[in-house]
Write a protein that holds these residues in place. Structure first.
Motif: not given
Lengths: 250, 484
Positions: A34-36, A223-231
């Motif tokens: 997800a972060r490439g 540092r890792l970037s933010e990703i969609d963690d809604a679930v």
């Protein structure tokens, strides 16, 4: 992040694959991609040498008793030395359940037999006998200002040495030994824990912490970037609710 | 087996006292069942048995000893209920009267309740001359039940990882079974699925006759071992087994490359298996010849159940005609591909309790080719297994691109939503809907299913009880949720 890769050694994927350990590998892969970040995983079975300098992270999961015995032998004879070397050089290790027990100095079985461990961590595990209560249930641990949630199922009681910290404090559940409130262990970049569930998918903050720790050895201040963690966050919150509700009833 | 109640009594008067005790136990249990049914306290499957056992600990022994044709026990991780149901159907076609426990009530009390139900108020089994016990038995309870009913035959279906928090590890269950087999009467027959290496290994513990069954038609097998594969290590030398064909899980045509230990040739086998949307067709080889039958059940796992029932029938000496008629006339059991019609939708309940079973359900659903409408319910009550990590061993990736709508529900709905997100079925997105409350979830799933299509409901055990109850109440009604 161009050219960045997380290189994982998965110890004994065929022998130590119980309790949904596959979810942990899937999670590392998904969160990297997800972060490439490229994700490379090598499964190392019995007899395969561990070339620790080739990896950023070593993962070892849980096993049934028969498999754990085979693994313990191989770990001590073939992989313990390079693994300890790697830890000195700050390679990250994530060891879950049976794998966590094998990181210690020894495991004393219910019958009193002492199986040597890999001595990566200054801890030991004692099974108090077949009649003793098995620690089974949902567990919530306070970690780094947030929570880690999962399921524990172990007969062995783990006791930490002086130079080593628990991963977190038990909020609900048993943890290392059911006595001192500690769960898991942290030493340098090694993380040991009894939590499965699978552990990483519904603990995204902890998963990212493991990935960042592993990558920072070669990429300082990464540092890792933010990703969609809604679930992920909803699953985490629901599991915490379930674990704390049950513990009040118990 | 020693029981405190009878062993303390002087030999001279033990007979009378045990008869009085048995009569009291049966009468009390029957009264309990009647009260329980009258006040709708449940189906009366367990409590009467518990009462009977409390009054007479030997009640199972004493009542089962009256079954003139003896008893058959069916155990294993998956397929117990359906195999028992199919065997019951075959046995009836053979003109016998089976005494069987209800689905899911497969511990001592469930067996006791079934026997009490078949007995008169005075504790005698009616028309005992044609009575055969068919008991599905929980894996861990097998030694107790086998000791009490002294079966004519014991059938082992398979051994998969299942509820590790409750049963312990697969190896533990295998050791319990081995000990139980070695304790059987010498005249008892052991019926084994030789496609499962750990079941096949039980043959060496058996003193009496062994009937082996397996699949010879490998065309429906999986391409490779699934993630949930368990017993892929040689039971003789510990080496990794090789497979000429994988059927599902770790079932297949296996051989140890090191020591030569290999799947034995089956006595009873399925030579041809074809499955469609509404049923399947099997050609079985039995000792006397072939049997061709059509089942109202789909999927490879049900072919195994039919094969198991036929092998048990062969072990009991029942004729091929009865096997054929019994399989042809069988119907789906409680939550096992049970169909209901609700609001113009065909609803099929596909109970799934462990990775091997759920993988089979997913393969069966996706085999149809059309995009499926699904309701997946995950509970973590004691009967489901408290640990939900098993869903990570299931190959939900099979569903990718093959769903029309997905609704998830149950106590651990969000764990399931996350697992499906990982499988490429986006949680919270356009196709997956999360609704922990089962009634709401069922309405939602029904409305997402086009009229005339099938909604597949995939529940864990306690979720199945909930959702089945709702469906039974709504069956035959129109699309009432649209009016609400």
């Amino acid at each position: 992040m161009k050219g960045l890769a997380l290189r994982v050694a998965h110890l004994f994927p065929k022998l130590m694959n119980i309790y949904g350990d596959r979810g942990n590998i899937l999670c590392l892969q998904r969160r990297c991609q997800a972060r490439g970040i490229a994700f490379e995983v090598d499964g190392l079975e019995l007899g395969d040498p561990l070339k620790a300098k080739d990896y950023d992270l070593v993962f070892v999961g849980g096993a049934q008793d028969r498999e754990q015995r085979l693994v313990a032998e191989d770990l001590v004879k073939v992989k313990a030395k390079p693994l300890r070397e790697a830890v000195k050089r700050n390679v990250a290790v994530l060891a879950v359940c049976g794998g966590y027990q094998l990181m210690g100095r020894f495991y004393r079985t219910a019958e009193g037999e002492e199986l040597p461990g890999s001595k990566v961590l200054d801890l030991h595990t004692i099974h108090p006998g077949a009649q003793a209560q098995r620690f089974i249930g949902n567990i919530v641990v306070e970690w780094n200002g947030t929570t880690v949630v999962g399921f524990e199922n172990h007969g062995g009681r783990t006791f930490l040495g002086d130079g080593i910290q628990p991963l977190g404090r038990v909020v609900a559940g048993f943890g290392n030994n059911g006595e001192d409130g500690g769960e898991g262990a942290v030493y340098r970049n090694v993380f040991g824990t009894y939590l499965h569930g699978s552990l990483l998918p519904k603990n995204p903050k902890f998963a990212d912490h493991v990935i960042e720790t592993a990558l920072r050895r070669r990429h300082k201040d990464f540092r890792l970037s933010e990703i969609d963690d809604a679930v992920e966050d909803a699953a985490h919150a629901a599991a915490v609710r379930q674990a704390t509700r049950r513990s009040i009833i118990r | 087996m020693l029981n405190s109640s009878s062993s303390l009594v002087a030999p001279g008067c033990s007979y009378n006292i045990s008869v009085i005790q048995r009569t009291a136990a049966v009468a009390a249990a029957k009264a309990t069942a009647a009260v329980s049914r009258r006040f709708r306290l449940g189906g009366g499957t367990a409590l009467p048995g518990l009462v009977a056992e409390r009054i007479d600990p030997d009640v199972i022994q004493e009542l089962s000893a009256q079954l003139n044709l003896g008893s058959v026990i069916i155990t294993g991780t998956n397929g117990k209920t359906t195999t028992a149901r199919l065997l019951r159907s075959i046995v009836k076609e053979a003109g016998l009267k089976p005494v069987a426990n209800r689905a899911g009530s497969n511990m001592m009390r469930g067996i006791a309740a079934a026997l009490v139900d078949a007995a008169s108020w005075s504790g005698d089994i009616a028309s005992a001359e044609r009575r055969l016990g068919i008991f599905e038995v929980d894996e861990a309870t097998l030694p107790l039940v086998a000791n009490a009913v002294r079966p004519r035959a014991v059938l082992f279906t398979n051994l998969f990882r299942d509820q590790l928090d409750r049963y312990g590890e697969v190896e533990t269950v295998a050791a319990v079974w081995r000990a139980a087999v070695s304790e059987l009467l010498a005249e008892a027959t052991v019926v084994l699925n030789v496609d499962d290496p750990s079941v096949a290994a039980l043959a060496s513990a058996a003193e009496g006759r062994v009937v082996k069954y397996g699949m010879e038609d490998t065309s429906s097998g999986a391409a490779k071992l699934e993630h949930a594969a368990d017993a892929r290590w040689c039971t003789a030398c510990g080496s990794e087994l090789g497979y000429a064909a994988v059927m599902y899980g770790h079932l297949g045509h296996w051989r140890c490359p090191k020591c030569g230990n290999a799947r034995p040739e089956p006595d009873v086998f399925c030579g041809l298996f074809q499955t469609g949307a509404n049923g399947s067709h099997v050609t079985l080889k039995l000792p006397g010849g072939l049997v061709e039958a059509s089942l109202p059940l789909t999927g490879l796992y049900n072919a195994y159940n039919a094969l198991a029932a036929a092998a048990a029938a062969a072990a009991l000496g029942l004729g091929r005609a009865a096997v054929q008629r019994g399989l042809n006339s069988a119907t789906a059991g409680f939550g096992r591909q049970e169909r209901m019609f609700v609001g113009g939708r065909d609803v099929q309940i596909m109970l799934a309790k462990n990775p091997a079973g759920l993988n089979q359900v997913l393969r069966t659903i996706t085999a149809n080719g059309s995009e499926a409408d699904l309701l997946v319910l995950l509970n973590d009550n004691i009967a489901d297994g408290r640990d939900v990590s098993w869903i990570w061993d299931v190959d939900f990736e099979l569903l990718e691109g093959k769903t029309h709508s997905v609704t998830v529900s149950g106590v651990r709905a969000w764990d399931m939503a996350l697992r499906l997100k990982y499988a490429g079925i986006d949680g919270g997105g356009a196709t997956t809907h999360v609704e922990p409350e089962p009634a709401q979830a069922l309405k939602r799933a029904l409305s997402a299913t086009p009229e005339g299509s099938t909604l597949y409901v995939i529940p864990t055990y306690t979720a199945m009880l909930e959702v089945r109850d709702l469906l039974a109440r709504w069956a035959g009604r129109g699309a009432f949720w649209e009016a609400e």
